[in-house]
Design a protein around this motif. Structure first.
Motif, PDB file in Angstrom:
ATOM      1  N   GLY A  33       0.917  -1.177  -0.067  1.00  0.00           N
ATOM      2  CA  GLY A  33       0.233   0.072   0.045  1.00  0.00           C
ATOM      3  C   GLY A  33       0.899   1.350  -0.126  1.00  0.00           C
ATOM      4  N   ALA A  34       2.124   1.028  -0.092  1.00  0.00           N
ATOM      5  CA  ALA A  34       3.172   2.152  -0.002  1.00  0.00           C
ATOM      6  C   ALA A  34       3.186   2.926  -1.368  1.00  0.00           C
ATOM      7  CB  ALA A  34       4.216   2.067   0.674  1.00  0.00           C
ATOM      8  N   ILE A  35       4.084   3.867  -1.382  1.00  0.00           N
ATOM      9  CA  ILE A  35       3.824   4.726  -2.693  1.00  0.00           C
ATOM     10  C   ILE A  35       4.512   3.576  -3.708  1.00  0.00           C
ATOM     11  CG2 ILE A  35       6.112   5.745  -2.293  1.00  0.00           C
ATOM     12  CD1 ILE A  35       4.524   8.446  -2.997  1.00  0.00           C
ATOM     13  N   ASP A  36       4.269   3.859  -5.049  1.00  0.00           N
ATOM     14  CA  ASP A  36       4.981   2.901  -6.035  1.00  0.00           C
ATOM     15  C   ASP A  36       6.349   2.737  -6.239  1.00  0.00           C
ATOM     16  OD1 ASP A  36       2.563   1.663  -6.901  1.00  0.00           O
ATOM     17  OD2 ASP A  36       2.128   3.466  -7.940  1.00  0.00           O
ATOM     18  N   SER A  37       6.957   4.218  -6.017  1.00  0.00           N
ATOM     19  CA  SER A  37       8.311   4.428  -6.494  1.00  0.00           C
ATOM     20  C   SER A  37       8.908   5.214  -5.601  1.00  0.00           C
ATOM     21  CB  SER A  37       8.593   4.804  -7.917  1.00  0.00           C
ATOM     22  OG  SER A  37       9.825   4.915  -8.521  1.00  0.00           O
ATOM     23  N   THR A 142       8.986  14.991   1.522  1.00  0.00           N
ATOM     24  CA  THR A 142       8.958  14.806   0.039  1.00  0.00           C
ATOM     25  C   THR A 142       7.535  15.082  -0.576  1.00  0.00           C
ATOM     26  OG1 THR A 142       8.417  12.279   0.257  1.00  0.00           O
ATOM     27  CG2 THR A 142      10.901  13.078  -0.250  1.00  0.00           C
ATOM     28  N   GLU A 143       7.262  15.001  -1.831  1.00  0.00           N
ATOM     29  CA  GLU A 143       5.992  15.221  -2.439  1.00  0.00           C
ATOM     30  C   GLU A 143       5.814  13.771  -3.225  1.00  0.00           C
ATOM     31  OE1 GLU A 143       6.261  18.590  -4.750  1.00  0.00           O
ATOM     32  OE2 GLU A 143       7.667  17.629  -6.247  1.00  0.00           O
ATOM     33  N   TRP A 144       4.515  13.582  -3.802  1.00  0.00           N
ATOM     34  CA  TRP A 144       4.374  12.523  -4.635  1.00  0.00           C
ATOM     35  C   TRP A 144       3.804  13.121  -5.677  1.00  0.00           C
ATOM     36  CZ3 TRP A 144      -0.592  10.789  -5.649  1.00  0.00           C
ATOM     37  CH2 TRP A 144      -1.567  10.985  -4.794  1.00  0.00           C
ATOM     38  N   LYS A 145       3.958  12.418  -7.040  1.00  0.00           N
ATOM     39  CA  LYS A 145       3.348  12.946  -8.415  1.00  0.00           C
ATOM     40  C   LYS A 145       2.762  11.754  -8.869  1.00  0.00           C
ATOM     41  CE  LYS A 145       4.424  15.875 -12.378  1.00  0.00           C
ATOM     42  NZ  LYS A 145       4.230  14.839 -13.286  1.00  0.00           N
ATOM     43  N   PHE A 146       1.685  12.080  -9.540  1.00  0.00           N
ATOM     44  CA  PHE A 146       1.044  11.017 -10.149  1.00  0.00           C
ATOM     45  C   PHE A 146       1.305  10.814 -11.510  1.00  0.00           C
ATOM     46  CE2 PHE A 146      -3.218   9.043 -11.594  1.00  0.00           C
ATOM     47  CZ  PHE A 146      -3.138   7.888 -10.756  1.00  0.00           C
ATOM     48  N   ASN A 148       0.834   8.705 -15.372  1.00  0.00           N
ATOM     49  CA  ASN A 148       0.038   7.819 -16.026  1.00  0.00           C
ATOM     50  C   ASN A 148       0.485   7.488 -17.376  1.00  0.00           C
ATOM     51  OD1 ASN A 148      -2.006   6.176 -16.229  1.00  0.00           O
ATOM     52  ND2 ASN A 148      -3.624   7.911 -16.212  1.00  0.00           N
ATOM     53  N   ALA A 149       0.837   6.132 -17.358  1.00  0.00           N
ATOM     54  CA  ALA A 149       1.346   5.670 -18.848  1.00  0.00           C
ATOM     55  C   ALA A 149       0.238   5.019 -19.628  1.00  0.00           C
ATOM     56  CB  ALA A 149       2.549   4.901 -18.776  1.00  0.00           C
ATOM     57  N   ILE A 150      -0.132   5.465 -20.796  1.00  0.00           N
ATOM     58  CA  ILE A 150      -1.302   4.961 -21.447  1.00  0.00           C
ATOM     59  C   ILE A 150      -0.936   3.984 -22.616  1.00  0.00           C
ATOM     60  CG2 ILE A 150      -3.185   5.387 -22.830  1.00  0.00           C
ATOM     61  CD1 ILE A 150      -3.529   7.867 -21.184  1.00  0.00           C
ATOM     62  N   ASP A 151      -1.406   2.975 -22.909  1.00  0.00           N
ATOM     63  CA  ASP A 151      -0.949   1.949 -24.025  1.00  0.00           C
ATOM     64  C   ASP A 151      -1.721   2.480 -25.068  1.00  0.00           C
ATOM     65  OD1 ASP A 151      -1.479  -0.191 -26.030  1.00  0.00           O
ATOM     66  OD2 ASP A 151      -0.721  -1.366 -24.491  1.00  0.00           O
ATOM     67  N   ARG A 152      -1.114   2.872 -26.306  1.00  0.00           N
ATOM     68  CA  ARG A 152      -1.742   3.649 -27.240  1.00  0.00           C
ATOM     69  C   ARG A 152      -2.528   2.538 -28.499  1.00  0.00           C
ATOM     70  NH1 ARG A 152       2.828   5.020 -31.633  1.00  0.00           N
ATOM     71  NH2 ARG A 152       3.843   3.187 -31.144  1.00  0.00           N
ATOM     72  N   VAL A 153      -2.442   1.294 -27.887  1.00  0.00           N
ATOM     73  CA  VAL A 153      -3.462   0.459 -28.609  1.00  0.00           C
ATOM     74  C   VAL A 153      -4.567   0.114 -27.912  1.00  0.00           C
ATOM     75  CG1 VAL A 153      -3.457  -1.716 -30.077  1.00  0.00           C
ATOM     76  CG2 VAL A 153      -1.333  -0.451 -29.960  1.00  0.00           C
ATOM     77  N   PRO A 159      -1.652   3.883 -13.956  1.00  0.00           N
ATOM     78  CA  PRO A 159      -1.217   4.821 -13.145  1.00  0.00           C
ATOM     79  C   PRO A 159      -0.266   4.532 -11.838  1.00  0.00           C
ATOM     80  CG  PRO A 159      -3.632   3.975 -12.587  1.00  0.00           C
ATOM     81  CD  PRO A 159      -2.803   3.105 -13.859  1.00  0.00           C
ATOM     82  N   ARG A 160       0.436   5.261 -11.644  1.00  0.00           N
ATOM     83  CA  ARG A 160       1.503   5.202 -10.569  1.00  0.00           C
ATOM     84  C   ARG A 160       1.883   6.462  -9.883  1.00  0.00           C
ATOM     85  NH1 ARG A 160       3.579   5.346 -15.041  1.00  0.00           N
ATOM     86  NH2 ARG A 160       5.810   5.852 -15.443  1.00  0.00           N
ATOM     87  N   GLN A 161       2.227   6.222  -8.521  1.00  0.00           N
ATOM     88  CA  GLN A 161       2.845   7.361  -7.877  1.00  0.00           C
ATOM     89  C   GLN A 161       4.205   7.525  -7.641  1.00  0.00           C
ATOM     90  OE1 GLN A 161       1.118   5.265  -5.497  1.00  0.00           O
ATOM     91  NE2 GLN A 161      -0.918   5.792  -5.793  1.00  0.00           N
ATOM     92  N   ILE A 162       4.873   8.568  -8.134  1.00  0.00           N
ATOM     93  CA  ILE A 162       6.434   8.542  -8.060  1.00  0.00           C
ATOM     94  C   ILE A 162       6.609   9.448  -6.967  1.00  0.00           C
ATOM     95  CG2 ILE A 162       8.346   9.177  -9.203  1.00  0.00           C
ATOM     96  CD1 ILE A 162       6.941   7.892 -11.754  1.00  0.00           C
TER      97      ILE A 162
END
Ligand SMILES: [Zn+2]
Length: 255
Positions: A33-37, A142-146, A148-153, A159-162
């Motif tokens: 449940g912690a931040i992704d990265s 620190t801060e976190w930033k959202f 989002n990588a989107i598959d173009r097909v 989505p992930r938080q960095i």
């Protein structure tokens, strides 16, 4: 091969984050449940820091390209090849503009050449640590930033938080250059300066192409210290320089 120590050149100052900085830590010891990265943190104080190895690795790779050194060796694994230039033996490394500064590991019986440059881990300045300890983001310093990588097909999103160190954070910056050969001082310092200038126009840490990791580096002091200073207890005055533009004068301290 004989290596003598003629002295040290201590270069210190501050590194300022001009944009959010992400130097990733391993997720292995993070709870569910912690931040992704997450960013790398000091295990005792929990403050984010910049490992000296990250800064050194970045300077090395930028310089390798700028000096047009093309002879590269794979130091990675089958699954993850990493090609960088490393001289095969100490004799070659002592004549190589890159390995002389950053060191090399020998191959096929060749000897290692320990780096002449030491890059210390960078910690938040006292003022910056105090300021960041007060920010309210739910994370420490620190801060976190959202992102989002989107598959173009398929249009599927990932989505992930960095986590990142916020813009404006200041870190103490310290390099030590070991003076082993008078005839290399000017060239080595010029290349160290070049590495720093290139870094300012590049990015430190992850996600540089998305705007992360822009840094500025300002020197507070450059102190050339001949080894005699440590030997005899007569304390000569250390000459202090303010900029790496005075390379020729810095080198004359060792004559
Ligand atoms: Zn080399």
């Amino acid at each position: 091969m004989d290596r003598t120590l003629l002295g040290k050149i201590k270069i210190w100052g501050t590194l300022e984050c001009k944009t959010g900085l992400h130097i990733g830590a391993s997720k292995e010891n993070m709870e569910i449940g912690a931040i992704d990265s997450p960013v790398v943190r000091d295990p005792v104080t929990r403050e984010p820091y910049i490992p000296g190895s990250s800064l050194k690795g970045k300077m090395r790779s930028l310089l390798e390209k700028a000096l047009k050194i093309s002879d590269r060796r794979d130091i990675g694994t089958n699954r993850n090849p990493v090609k960088i230039h490393v001289c095969d033996d100490a004799e070659k490394a002592s004549k190589c503009n890159l390995c002389r500064i950053f060191g090399s590991t020998g191959k096929d019986g060749g000897k290692n050449f320990p780096a002449r440059l030491i890059v210390r881990d960078l910690y938040l300045t006292e003022q910056s640590a105090e300021e960041l300890s007060g920010i309210d983001t739910g994370l420490q310093y620190t801060e976190w930033k959202f992102e989002n990588a989107i598959d173009r097909v398929t249009a599927a999103a990932n989505p992930r938080q960095i986590e990142r160190v916020p813009k404006g954070a200041l870190f103490q910056f310290e390099l030590i250059y070991n003076v082993e050969d008078k005839s290399n001082i000017v060239e080595d310092l010029k290349n160290i300066k070049l590495g720093i200038e290139l870094l300012k126009l590049d990015a430190l840490g992850g996600h540089g192409s998305r705007g992360y990791g822009k840094v500025d580096i300002k020197f507070d002091s450059i102190e050339p210290i001949p080894v005699d200073y440590f030997k005899d207890m007569v304390h000569k005055k250390i000459v202090e320089f303010k900029s790496l533009d005075d390379i020729d004068e810095i080198a004359t301290v060792f004559e």
